[in-house]
Motif scaffolding. Structure first.
Motif, PDB file in Angstrom:
ATOM      1  N   UNK A   1      36.425   9.785 -23.898  1.00 54.45           N
ATOM      2  CA  UNK A   1      35.581   8.648 -23.624  1.00 54.45           C
ATOM      3  C   UNK A   1      34.687   8.324 -24.824  1.00 54.45           C
ATOM      4  N   UNK A   2      34.144   9.362 -25.473  1.00 54.19           N
ATOM      5  CA  UNK A   2      33.268   9.134 -26.625  1.00 54.19           C
ATOM      6  C   UNK A   2      34.042   8.535 -27.794  1.00 54.19           C
ATOM      7  N   UNK A   3      35.300   8.977 -27.949  1.00 49.50           N
ATOM      8  CA  UNK A   3      36.116   8.435 -29.027  1.00 49.50           C
ATOM      9  C   UNK A   3      36.400   6.946 -28.796  1.00 49.50           C
ATOM     10  N   UNK A   4      36.668   6.573 -27.571  1.00 52.72           N
ATOM     11  CA  UNK A   4      36.935   5.172 -27.258  1.00 52.72           C
ATOM     12  C   UNK A   4      35.690   4.328 -27.507  1.00 52.72           C
ATOM     13  N   UNK A   5      34.536   4.835 -27.099  1.00 53.57           N
ATOM     14  CA  UNK A   5      33.293   4.111 -27.331  1.00 53.57           C
ATOM     15  C   UNK A   5      33.021   3.956 -28.814  1.00 53.57           C
ATOM     16  N   UNK A   6      33.263   5.013 -29.572  1.00 52.13           N
ATOM     17  CA  UNK A   6      33.057   4.957 -31.025  1.00 52.13           C
ATOM     18  C   UNK A   6      34.037   3.975 -31.664  1.00 52.13           C
ATOM     19  N   UNK A   7      35.285   3.955 -31.202  1.00 48.45           N
ATOM     20  CA  UNK A   7      36.282   3.038 -31.750  1.00 48.45           C
ATOM     21  C   UNK A   7      35.911   1.588 -31.445  1.00 48.45           C
ATOM     22  N   UNK A   8      35.433   1.328 -30.236  1.00 50.34           N
ATOM     23  CA  UNK A   8      35.015  -0.033 -29.869  1.00 50.34           C
ATOM     24  C   UNK A   8      33.813  -0.452 -30.708  1.00 50.34           C
ATOM     25  N   UNK A   9      32.870   0.435 -30.899  1.00 54.94           N
ATOM     26  CA  UNK A   9      31.695   0.143 -31.718  1.00 54.94           C
ATOM     27  C   UNK A   9      32.115  -0.160 -33.163  1.00 54.94           C
ATOM     28  N   UNK A  10      33.054   0.635 -33.665  1.00 54.36           N
ATOM     29  CA  UNK A  10      33.556   0.415 -35.027  1.00 54.36           C
ATOM     30  C   UNK A  10      34.269  -0.935 -35.130  1.00 54.36           C
ATOM     31  N   UNK A  11      35.037  -1.270 -34.105  1.00 54.58           N
ATOM     32  CA  UNK A  11      35.749  -2.551 -34.081  1.00 54.58           C
ATOM     33  C   UNK A  11      34.760  -3.720 -34.049  1.00 54.58           C
ATOM     34  N   UNK A  12      33.711  -3.613 -33.249  1.00 58.04           N
ATOM     35  CA  UNK A  12      32.692  -4.662 -33.187  1.00 58.04           C
ATOM     36  C   UNK A  12      31.984  -4.812 -34.538  1.00 58.04           C
ATOM     37  N   UNK A  13      31.727  -3.710 -35.196  1.00 63.74           N
ATOM     38  CA  UNK A  13      31.109  -3.763 -36.527  1.00 63.74           C
ATOM     39  C   UNK A  13      32.008  -4.459 -37.540  1.00 63.74           C
ATOM     40  N   UNK A  14      33.301  -4.171 -37.475  1.00 70.01           N
ATOM     41  CA  UNK A  14      34.260  -4.797 -38.388  1.00 70.01           C
ATOM     42  C   UNK A  14      34.332  -6.304 -38.131  1.00 70.01           C
ATOM     43  N   UNK A  15      34.376  -6.701 -36.864  1.00 73.21           N
ATOM     44  CA  UNK A  15      34.432  -8.120 -36.511  1.00 73.21           C
ATOM     45  C   UNK A  15      33.169  -8.837 -36.992  1.00 73.21           C
ATOM     46  N   UNK A  16      32.007  -8.218 -36.780  1.00 71.87           N
ATOM     47  CA  UNK A  16      30.752  -8.834 -37.233  1.00 71.87           C
ATOM     48  C   UNK A  16      30.754  -8.998 -38.752  1.00 71.87           C
ATOM     49  N   UNK A  17      31.260  -8.015 -39.469  1.00 71.88           N
ATOM     50  CA  UNK A  17      31.340  -8.107 -40.929  1.00 71.88           C
ATOM     51  C   UNK A  17      32.259  -9.225 -41.379  1.00 71.88           C
ATOM     52  N   UNK A  18      33.393  -9.369 -40.725  1.00 72.83           N
ATOM     53  CA  UNK A  18      34.333 -10.443 -41.062  1.00 72.83           C
ATOM     54  C   UNK A  18      33.742 -11.815 -40.756  1.00 72.83           C
ATOM     55  N   UNK A  19      33.036 -11.932 -39.644  1.00 76.45           N
ATOM     56  CA  UNK A  19      32.399 -13.206 -39.302  1.00 76.45           C
ATOM     57  C   UNK A  19      31.321 -13.564 -40.320  1.00 76.45           C
ATOM     58  N   UNK A  20      30.577 -12.578 -40.781  1.00 73.72           N
ATOM     59  CA  UNK A  20      29.548 -12.822 -41.789  1.00 73.72           C
ATOM     60  C   UNK A  20      30.193 -13.295 -43.094  1.00 73.72           C
ATOM     61  N   UNK A  21      31.286 -12.639 -43.501  1.00 78.53           N
ATOM     62  CA  UNK A  21      31.976 -13.045 -44.738  1.00 78.53           C
ATOM     63  C   UNK A  21      32.503 -14.475 -44.631  1.00 78.53           C
ATOM     64  N   UNK A  22      33.068 -14.818 -43.491  1.00 75.38           N
ATOM     65  CA  UNK A  22      33.588 -16.172 -43.295  1.00 75.38           C
ATOM     66  C   UNK A  22      32.462 -17.203 -43.325  1.00 75.38           C
TER      67      UNK A  22
END
Length: 100
Positions: free
Chosen positions: A1-22
């Motif tokens: 469960x912790x790994x899934x939460x960490x992966x989702x958090x990492x994915x959200x961070x990546x998406x936010x970074x891509x949106x900022x770059x765009x």
């Protein structure tokens, strides 16, 4: 469960970074000044005018030997025999059809 939460958090961070770059890319495009109407291409000595180009002609803008010019400067350059670019034909756009 912790790994899934960490992966989702990492994915959200990546998406936010891509949106900022765009958003930054779009902001840069909006702030970019429009291209000049005409360009004068200078020779290797940077004094003699070699050709006249349209301001948005990509090959001319990448050469590093072109500078923005006013209509008067372009007409003055074309009259003594400076050639208009064979691709963008600024002599035709200016109504100077007698330039070869």
């Amino acid at each position: 469960m912790q790994q899934a939460t960490a992966a989702v958090r990492q994915l959200h961070g990546w998406i936010a970074g891509e949106e900022w770059c765009e958003a930054e890319r779009r902001r840069g495009e909006e702030m970019r000044p429009p291209p000049p109407d005409w360009l004068l291409q200078y020779g290797l000595n940077r004094k003699n005018v070699d050709a006249v180009h349209a301001g948005d002609y990509c090959a001319a803008t990448k050469s590093g030997r072109c500078r923005p010019a006013s209509r008067e400067q372009v007409v003055e350059a074309l009259r003594p025999g400076v050639l208009a670019c064979v691709h963008c034909r600024q002599d035709t756009a200016l109504g100077l059809l007698d330039n070869p």
